[in-house]
Design an enzyme around this catalytic site. Structure first.
Site, PDB file in Angstrom:
ATOM      1  N   THR A   1      -4.488 -50.566 -26.336  1.00 10.94           N
ATOM      2  CA  THR A   1      -3.496 -51.246 -25.519  1.00 10.94           C
ATOM      3  C   THR A   1      -2.283 -51.457 -26.400  1.00 10.94           C
ATOM      4  O   THR A   1      -2.346 -51.230 -27.607  1.00 10.94           O
ATOM      5  CB  THR A   1      -4.116 -52.578 -25.021  1.00 10.94           C
TER       6      THR A   1
ATOM      7  N   ARG B   1      -1.307 -53.289 -12.767  1.00  9.25           N
ATOM      8  CA  ARG B   1      -2.652 -52.852 -13.120  1.00  9.25           C
ATOM      9  C   ARG B   1      -3.083 -51.686 -12.237  1.00  9.25           C
ATOM     10  O   ARG B   1      -2.689 -51.586 -11.071  1.00  9.25           O
ATOM     11  CB  ARG B   1      -3.620 -54.027 -12.937  1.00  9.25           C
TER      12      ARG B   1
ATOM     13  N   THR C   1      -8.128 -58.458 -19.847  1.00 10.51           N
ATOM     14  CA  THR C   1      -7.904 -59.599 -20.737  1.00 10.51           C
ATOM     15  C   THR C   1      -6.472 -59.608 -21.271  1.00 10.51           C
ATOM     16  O   THR C   1      -6.102 -60.473 -22.057  1.00 10.51           O
ATOM     17  CB  THR C   1      -8.902 -59.574 -21.912  1.00 10.51           C
TER      18      THR C   1
ATOM     19  N   SER D   1      -1.796 -50.737 -21.040  1.00  8.70           N
ATOM     20  CA  SER D   1      -3.014 -50.123 -21.542  1.00  8.70           C
ATOM     21  C   SER D   1      -3.362 -48.838 -20.806  1.00  8.70           C
ATOM     22  O   SER D   1      -2.947 -48.627 -19.663  1.00  8.70           O
ATOM     23  CB  SER D   1      -4.193 -51.103 -21.409  1.00  8.70           C
TER      24      SER D   1
ATOM     25  N   ASN E   1      -6.758 -48.121 -21.714  1.00  8.44           N
ATOM     26  CA  ASN E   1      -8.136 -48.461 -22.066  1.00  8.44           C
ATOM     27  C   ASN E   1      -8.516 -47.860 -23.407  1.00  8.44           C
ATOM     28  O   ASN E   1      -8.000 -48.300 -24.419  1.00  8.44           O
ATOM     29  CB  ASN E   1      -9.120 -48.076 -20.952  1.00  8.44           C
TER      30      ASN E   1
END
Length: 575
Positions: A378, A105, A450, A396, A398
């Site tokens: 994503t 991330r 998520t 992703s 976004n």
């Protein structure tokens, strides 16, 4: 600087540690493991699926294939993922039954300042949080590819990146989905010459079939292939990234890139009846949400209820799971979370006790919370190789095309994941959703997500599953798992019409034909508000291993025009 930690221990009680692996699960899987003898890949683009099979044919395993597919998607599906973004890679290693979660991330830069995203009146400035350099977090995607290859693959990194380099150099034909994403972001890309030069033609959206070449991106991939993580996070690429970001009003420093590290985390595990589910832990909320919902549903004879009752209970369970998500979850390196409590059967029993079968619970009657958004643009892919190794990966940038900004000379389109932070407490983000201190930005902090790559181990079948879809990801995967547990095929799983509830707004969202007219009336009579026949959402890709027949199958979501699922026998001597 040591991170500031926010503790929610008193909120729900219980231990703050994530449940560790149940040794019996891993031992049983390793001891009884069959070998499929074939390979299966399902991804959002046929060229990415091809890339995965190319490295498998060279003797690679599922983890090498994951590098190849991830990299190829960065080239041919730049609207959804890329070297300028991040993601989660869930792995199962057949040799010892180990499951692990690779957290790639993005993180906030050291000079992050939430005030920089506000206008003169102190309101959130949407343009700053979603467009251009200030919207971008420090990417994790390149570091995750290197980590996958070096720690778990069989092939050199440069071999697994070769298909992506070729696609970037030689180009690929523009298809309808990417064309529509470019159209959405055209006006923003016109601000940035490097972005416009790649994805526009004389300032206009290219025609279908136009060959999209990305020579600068190919050079960046080549540097990554040659030098590993240093090829991106240090040296010339890093210097061009930082110079471009700073010139465009961003706040990156060379140290932000040099200090980035992939995190290996213990996956989140829970059991629903005869199924062992392995999914994403924080900084994803998906595993916690699904565990909560399944734990609530386990108290009912769910399979024998009417379809209206099933939908009602799903919605009531989703409502409560998303309420907890709203203010408890965040980056585990900054926020202490009562995860064992949240995912326990006892906690679910308490939530279940307040659910009425004949009446909807207004979200306003539950203790106050606030839902946090995760990006909708994503991508996901699923892999099973001939040895039984598994990969579920969700990545992703976004919004479509991320921030729409490419720093000159890099070819890397940057994410706009900073909008996934609560940049201003209780201020809505791009999708009208708000957040709290648990997800406030801080130097080096990962924004809540998520994304929910997931494995399901049943008595006779194994599934690898995931999807894009923003805040709807967890509910889509949950519905897919229910179909899998009901014995449905991969095609049926990805084709199921979808419903969703996320606490706020207090509505049931549905795709067309997700609910019958009779069920809609029955749910409305119980007090539910339904937004039905919305546009389709998600892009789910699933592979399944039927262990009784020792056969693989896969399916790409029919909602995508270029998704691809293939199963091929393994070449002798190559696995």
């Amino acid at each position: 600087m040591s991170p500031i930690r926010i503790t929610f221990a008193r909120l729900l009680g219980g231990t703050l540690l994530l449940a560790s692996i149940t040794p019996a699960w891993a031992a049983e899987r390793a001891a009884n493991a069959l070998k499929p003898g074939a390979n299966a890949i399902a991804s959002a683009h046929h060229l990415a699926t091809d890339a995965g099979f190319e490295v498998l044919a060279e003797g690679g395993n599922a983890f090498d294939a994951a590098v190849a597919v991830s990299a190829a998607l960065a080239v041919v599906e730049p609207s959804s993922s890329g070297l300028g973004g991040g993601g989660f890679w869930l792995l199962h290693r057949a040799s010892d039954g180990r499951d692990l979660f690779i957290d790639g991330r993005e993180v906030a830069p050291a000079k992050v300042d939430a005030k920089a995203y506000l206008d003169a009146e102190g309101n959130l400035d949407r343009d700053k949080s979603v467009n251009g350099a200030l919207a971008a977090g420090i990417p994790g995607h390149p570091a995750a590819l290197v980590h996958l290859a070096e720690q778990y693959g069989r092939l050199p990194l440069k071999r697994s990146l070769a298909p992506a380099i070729r696609l970037a150099d030689q180009g690929f034909a523009l298809e309808s989905r990417l064309q529509s994403m470019i159209a959405i972001r055209r006006d923003v890309m016109l601000r940035y010459p490097a972005s416009a030069s790649v994805f526009l033609r004389n300032g206009n959206v290219p025609e279908l079939g136009t060959i999209i070449k990305q020579p600068d991106l190919a050079k960046t991939f080549k540097r990554l292939a040659k030098r590993g993580a240093k090829g991106f996070y240090q040296g010339k690429v890093a210097e061009m990234l930082v110079a471009g970001v700073q010139a465009a009003g961003g706040n990156w420093q060379l140290s932000d890139l040099a200090d980035y590290r992939v995190k290996e985390r213990e996956p989140l595990r829970f059991q629903y009846r005869d199924y062992q589910i392995v999914s994403a832990p924080p900084p994803s909320s998906g595993g916690v949400v699904m565990a909560t919902v399944f734990n609530i549903l386990e108290g009912y004879d769910f399979g024998n209820l009417s379809s209206a009752d099933q939908t009602h209970l799903l919605v009531e369970s989703m409502r409560r799971a998303y309420r907890d998500r709203s203010y408890v979850l965040g980056d585990p390196d900054f926020v202490d979370m009562p995860l064992q409590r949240l995912t326990s059967k006892d906690y679910a029993a308490g939530l279940r006790a307040a659910i009425r079968l004949d009446k909807a619970t207004p979200s306003s009657s539950l203790p106050e919370g606030a839902t946090i958004h995760s990006g909708t643009d994503t991508t996901h892919f699923s892999v099973i190789d001939a040895d039984g190794n598994l990969v579920a990966a969700t990545m992703s940038v976004n919004l479509p095309m991320g921030s729409a900004f490419i720093p000159s000379g890099t070819g890397v389109i940057l994410n706009n994941e900073m909008d996934d932070f609560a940049l201003k407490a209780n201020a809505p983000n791009a999708y009208g959703l708000v957040g709290t201190d648990a997800n406030a930005p801080a130097p080096g902090k990962r924004m809540l997500s998520t994304m929910s790559p997931t494995f399901a181990f049943g008595p006779t079948r194994t599934a690898v599953i995931g999807t894009p879809g923003g805040s709807r990801i967890a509910t889509m995967v949950l519905l897919g798992l229910l179909e899998f547990m009901n014995g449905k095929s991969a095609e049926a799983i990805v084709s199921r019409p979808r419903i969703h509830h996320q606490y706020l707004p207090d509505v049931i969202s549905t795709e067309a034909n997700a609910l019958s007219r009779e069920d809609t009336k029955a749910l409305q009579a119980r007090g539910h508000t339904i937004n039905d026949s919305e546009r389709p959402w998600g892009n789910m890709h699933v592979v399944i291993w039927d262990r009784t027949q020792n056969q693989l199958s896969g399916a790409a979501d029919p909602r995508s025009p270029v998704g691809s699922a293939r199963v091929e026998p393994a070449l002798l001597g190559k696995h």
